[in-house]
Design an enzyme around this catalytic site. Structure first.
Site, short mmCIF file in Angstrom:
data_model
loop_
_atom_site.label_atom_id
_atom_site.label_comp_id
_atom_site.label_asym_id
_atom_site.label_seq_id
_atom_site.Cartn_x
_atom_site.Cartn_y
_atom_site.Cartn_z
CG HIS A 107 -2.05 -1.04 1.09
ND1 HIS A 107 -2.82 -1.44 2.15
CD2 HIS A 107 -2.49 -1.75 0.01
CE1 HIS A 107 -3.69 -2.37 1.75
NE2 HIS A 107 -3.50 -2.57 0.46
CB CYS A 115 7.26 13.20 -9.58
SG CYS A 115 6.97 14.37 -10.91
CB CYS A 137 9.53 16.19 -8.27
SG CYS A 137 9.65 17.01 -9.87
N GLY A 177 -2.13 -8.89 12.60
CA GLY A 177 -2.72 -7.57 12.82
C GLY A 177 -3.48 -6.97 11.65
CG ASN A 203 -6.08 -9.53 14.17
OD1 ASN A 203 -5.24 -8.79 13.66
ND2 ASN A 203 -7.36 -9.18 14.29
CB ALA A 221 1.15 -8.50 17.22
#
Ligand code: APR
Length: 235
Positions: A107, A115, A137, A177, A203, A221
């Protein structure tokens, strides 16, 4: 676990004990915002200033927290196994700082910025990179605005080919988790199981895809993973 091909997927729960809030606990809000107001391409288009300030706050927060024993336990597992892949949904750098060497950030990452024109990413974590003004940038002749290097809702997660390759051939798939709400990550446990892997969950509470796991360990955890890793390595 030794001699086996092991894949681990982590979610926000592994960073909770480091002081980073998870997404779906308590009030359903993420650091007081609705996810769709800060984590979609539409939000960036409608109110880039709000989205930028939100992520700059997350980037500053990341510098103030540190890895916890669960991050360190996964680094230990990596160092002891010959075939180990770590996939994280987290955008923080706590796996890196906990000692993990090779990490797929499906992710995206907070420490890099992208940029808007060329798509190139740069690590930008110096003090002047963490203020609320937009940043530009270093890659274009005429500097372009950068955006968070984050996979927002509606965008394609990163390195999916590598992820499906690892899942399709692993012996053991461990999730730590994650609430199992967000696809495609939430579907990886059932994909691994279909491909013949043993599936293990660590979890705090039973997630909505809990039925995809052969073995379930409920708790924090940071407290249970270090003990499990020692047990797995002794087997
Ligand atoms: N130890 C283990 N698990 C924990 C702990 C802890 N100390 N604290 C919380 N948890 C569990 C919660 O019970 C919950 O099931 O971690 C899970 C976190 O779930 P989410 O907040 O939904 O996080 P995650 O599954 O990573 O979210 C997936 O959603 O918003 C998007 O892109 C974002 O990557 C994120 C994705």
């Amino acid at each position: 676990m030794r001699g086996k091909k092991v894949v681990v997927l982590t979610g926000a729960g592994i960073s909770a004990e480091s002081g980073i809030k998870t997404f779906r606990d308590n009030d359903g809000l993420w650091e007081n915002y609705r996810i769709e107001d800060v984590a979609t391409p539409q939000a960036w288009q409608a109110d880039p200033e709000l989205v930028w300030k939100f992520y700059q706050a997350r980037r500053r927060q990341m510098k103030e927290v540190g890895p916890n024993p669960a991050h360190e336990a996964l680094a230990r597992l990596e160092s002891e196994l010959d075939d180990f892949t770590l996939i994280t949904q987290n955008v923080d750098d706590l796996h890196e700082r906990g000692g993990s060497l090779s990490i797929i950030h499906m992710h995206g990452r907070l420490e890099t910025l992208r940029c808007e024109k060329s798509g190139q990413i740069e690590v930008r974590m110096s003090d002047e990179d963490l203020e609320d003004d937009f940043l530009f940038c270093n890659c274009c002749a005429e500097s372009s605005r950068v955006r968070p290097d984050i996979v927002w809702f509606g965008e394609m997660p990163m390195q999916m080919d590598e992820i499906y390759d690892a899942i399709g051939s692993c012996d053991v798939f461990i999730v730590v988790g994650s609430s199992g709400h967000v696809y495609p990550a939430a579907g990886l446990a059932s994909a691994a199981r279909l491909a013949g892997a043993q599936t293990i969950l660590v979890n705090f509470e039973m997630p909505i895809n809990g039925y995809d796991f052969d073995e379930v360990h409920l708790g924090k955890a940071g407290e249970i993973l270090p003990k499990l890793v020692e047990k797995w390595l002794a087997e």
